[in-house]
Scaffold this motif. Structure first.
Motif, mmCIF file in Angstrom:
data_model
loop_
_atom_site.group_PDB
_atom_site.id
_atom_site.type_symbol
_atom_site.label_atom_id
_atom_site.label_comp_id
_atom_site.label_asym_id
_atom_site.label_seq_id
_atom_site.Cartn_x
_atom_site.Cartn_y
_atom_site.Cartn_z
ATOM 1 N N ILE A 62 39.446 36.664 33.942
ATOM 2 C CA ILE A 62 38.927 35.979 34.909
ATOM 3 C C ILE A 62 38.260 36.964 36.192
ATOM 4 O O ILE A 62 37.289 36.694 36.690
ATOM 5 C CB ILE A 62 39.832 34.814 35.461
ATOM 6 N N LEU A 63 39.276 37.782 36.637
ATOM 7 C CA LEU A 63 38.651 38.756 37.773
ATOM 8 C C LEU A 63 37.433 39.620 37.064
ATOM 9 O O LEU A 63 36.709 39.678 37.813
ATOM 10 C CB LEU A 63 39.872 39.575 38.109
ATOM 11 N N ALA A 64 37.584 40.011 36.037
ATOM 12 C CA ALA A 64 36.366 40.779 35.483
ATOM 13 C C ALA A 64 35.298 39.905 35.327
ATOM 14 O O ALA A 64 33.959 40.427 35.805
ATOM 15 C CB ALA A 64 36.764 41.307 33.913
ATOM 16 N N GLU A 65 35.305 38.614 35.114
ATOM 17 C CA GLU A 65 34.119 37.700 35.084
ATOM 18 C C GLU A 65 33.501 37.435 36.423
ATOM 19 O O GLU A 65 32.386 37.471 36.602
ATOM 20 C CB GLU A 65 34.502 36.493 34.440
ATOM 21 N N ALA A 66 34.317 37.500 37.510
ATOM 22 C CA ALA A 66 34.211 37.101 38.691
ATOM 23 C C ALA A 66 33.253 38.348 39.214
ATOM 24 O O ALA A 66 32.120 38.459 40.017
ATOM 25 C CB ALA A 66 35.322 37.021 39.665
ATOM 26 N N LEU A 67 33.775 39.721 38.910
ATOM 27 C CA LEU A 67 33.162 41.043 39.275
ATOM 28 C C LEU A 67 31.647 41.075 38.559
ATOM 29 O O LEU A 67 30.709 41.602 39.112
ATOM 30 C CB LEU A 67 33.874 42.038 38.793
ATOM 31 N N GLU A 68 31.494 40.563 37.474
ATOM 32 C CA GLU A 68 30.126 40.437 36.885
ATOM 33 C C GLU A 68 29.191 39.291 37.499
ATOM 34 O O GLU A 68 28.086 39.448 37.563
ATOM 35 C CB GLU A 68 30.506 40.050 35.397
ATOM 36 N N ARG A 69 29.847 38.207 37.743
ATOM 37 C CA ARG A 69 28.927 36.988 38.210
ATOM 38 C C ARG A 69 28.553 37.068 39.545
ATOM 39 O O ARG A 69 27.499 36.592 39.888
ATOM 40 C CB ARG A 69 29.777 35.787 37.877
ATOM 41 N N PHE A 70 29.431 37.629 40.326
ATOM 42 C CA PHE A 70 28.965 37.619 41.895
ATOM 43 C C PHE A 70 28.804 38.807 42.494
ATOM 44 O O PHE A 70 29.472 39.951 41.844
ATOM 45 C CB PHE A 70 30.455 36.822 42.587
ATOM 46 N N ALA A 71 28.293 38.950 43.652
ATOM 47 C CA ALA A 71 27.834 40.200 44.325
ATOM 48 C C ALA A 71 29.096 40.872 44.819
ATOM 49 O O ALA A 71 28.967 40.586 46.339
ATOM 50 C CB ALA A 71 26.697 40.269 44.912
ATOM 51 N N ILE A 72 30.262 40.849 44.532
ATOM 52 C CA ILE A 72 31.408 41.417 45.083
ATOM 53 C C ILE A 72 31.936 42.568 44.726
ATOM 54 O O ILE A 72 31.184 43.459 43.892
ATOM 55 C CB ILE A 72 32.555 40.452 44.833
ATOM 56 N N VAL A 73 32.575 43.286 45.755
ATOM 57 C CA VAL A 73 33.117 44.840 45.486
ATOM 58 C C VAL A 73 34.273 44.876 44.882
ATOM 59 O O VAL A 73 34.856 45.606 44.126
ATOM 60 C CB VAL A 73 33.323 45.428 47.038
ATOM 61 N N GLU A 74 35.241 43.852 45.033
ATOM 62 C CA GLU A 74 36.879 43.999 44.658
ATOM 63 C C GLU A 74 37.229 42.505 44.775
ATOM 64 O O GLU A 74 37.033 41.736 45.460
ATOM 65 C CB GLU A 74 37.659 44.807 45.406
ATOM 66 N N ALA A 75 38.178 42.352 43.741
ATOM 67 C CA ALA A 75 39.100 40.793 43.770
ATOM 68 C C ALA A 75 40.605 41.037 43.062
ATOM 69 O O ALA A 75 40.488 42.043 42.162
ATOM 70 C CB ALA A 75 38.327 39.998 42.793
ATOM 71 N N ARG A 76 41.197 40.417 43.805
ATOM 72 C CA ARG A 76 42.702 40.323 43.140
ATOM 73 C C ARG A 76 43.306 39.064 43.390
ATOM 74 O O ARG A 76 42.827 38.120 44.033
ATOM 75 C CB ARG A 76 43.679 41.094 44.000
ATOM 76 N N CYS A 77 44.279 38.690 42.474
ATOM 77 C CA CYS A 77 45.012 37.625 42.336
ATOM 78 C C CYS A 77 46.548 37.877 42.014
ATOM 79 O O CYS A 77 46.732 38.609 40.954
ATOM 80 C CB CYS A 77 44.421 36.717 41.662
ATOM 81 N N VAL A 78 47.398 37.137 42.602
ATOM 82 C CA VAL A 78 48.653 37.292 42.545
ATOM 83 C C VAL A 78 49.433 35.850 42.456
ATOM 84 O O VAL A 78 49.058 35.033 43.474
ATOM 85 C CB VAL A 78 49.576 37.899 43.564
ATOM 86 N N HIS A 79 50.151 35.489 41.284
ATOM 87 C CA HIS A 79 50.706 34.385 41.200
ATOM 88 C C HIS A 79 52.230 34.480 40.916
ATOM 89 O O HIS A 79 52.624 35.451 40.206
ATOM 90 C CB HIS A 79 50.184 33.607 39.925
ATOM 91 N N ARG A 80 52.924 33.580 41.986
ATOM 92 C CA ARG A 80 54.269 33.671 41.639
ATOM 93 C C ARG A 80 54.864 32.934 40.440
ATOM 94 O O ARG A 80 54.321 32.091 39.940
ATOM 95 C CB ARG A 80 55.038 32.892 42.890
ATOM 96 N N VAL A 81 55.821 33.172 40.003
ATOM 97 C CA VAL A 81 56.554 32.755 38.721
ATOM 98 C C VAL A 81 58.192 32.441 39.230
ATOM 99 O O VAL A 81 58.633 33.287 40.220
ATOM 100 C CB VAL A 81 56.509 33.333 37.439
ATOM 101 N N GLY A 82 58.823 31.799 38.742
ATOM 102 C CA GLY A 82 60.384 31.400 38.974
ATOM 103 C C GLY A 82 60.312 30.370 40.018
ATOM 104 O O GLY A 82 59.699 29.483 40.361
#
Length: 143
Positions: A62-82
């Motif tokens: 998903i993050l690789a797709e966002a980097l290809e689709r949008f004119a962005i420099v960097e993207a990150r995502c953190v999701h909690r578990v537990g």
């Protein structure tokens, strides 16, 4: 890795540093918190479970797709578990770009696709004493 799961609370300010680039003039983020209700029922807390290997692989896509689709420099995502309590940070998305439009669009894309495609399941605990699994829903049509 741009996408990661976290079993412990994390600091959004520290994760924002991953996005700092000289070519970026804009930053957009999204934070999702555990709320105290769902469909009219009082929620006491929840537990996120995940198939970690597949979740991280799909999150990276998903993050690789966002980097290809949008004119962005960097993207990150953190999701909690537990186990998480009401008010706790459950998911964070951050995007840096030269301009705000791309940052906002990419941030929205990442959270919507993460919720729809990443194998993370939510088990809510209700005030009445029971609990229930919530499954991801497809992204809503933009209108």
């Amino acid at each position: 890795m741009r996408f990661r799961l976290s079993e412990t609370p994390f600091d959004p300010a520290a994760t924002r540093e991953w996005l700092m680039r000289d070519e970026a003039g804009a930053y957009a983020s999204f934070e999702g918190w555990v709320r105290d209700h769902h469909q009219g029922r009082a929620v006491l807390g929840l537990r996120y479970e995940s198939y970690a290997l597949l979740a991280e692989r799909e999150g990276e896509k998903i993050l690789a797709e966002a980097l290809e689709r949008f004119a962005i420099v960097e993207a990150r995502c953190v999701h909690r578990v537990g186990e998480l309590g009401v008010g706790e940070l459950a998911v964070w998305v951050g995007v840096s770009a030269a301009h705000r439009d791309a940052a906002f669009a990419a941030c929205r894309y990442i959270i919507d696709e993460t919720k729809a495609r990443v194998p993370i399941w939510k088990h809510e605990r209700y005030a009445e004493g029971d609990a229930g699994w919530l499954h991801p829903e497809p992204p809503q049509a933009q209108g």
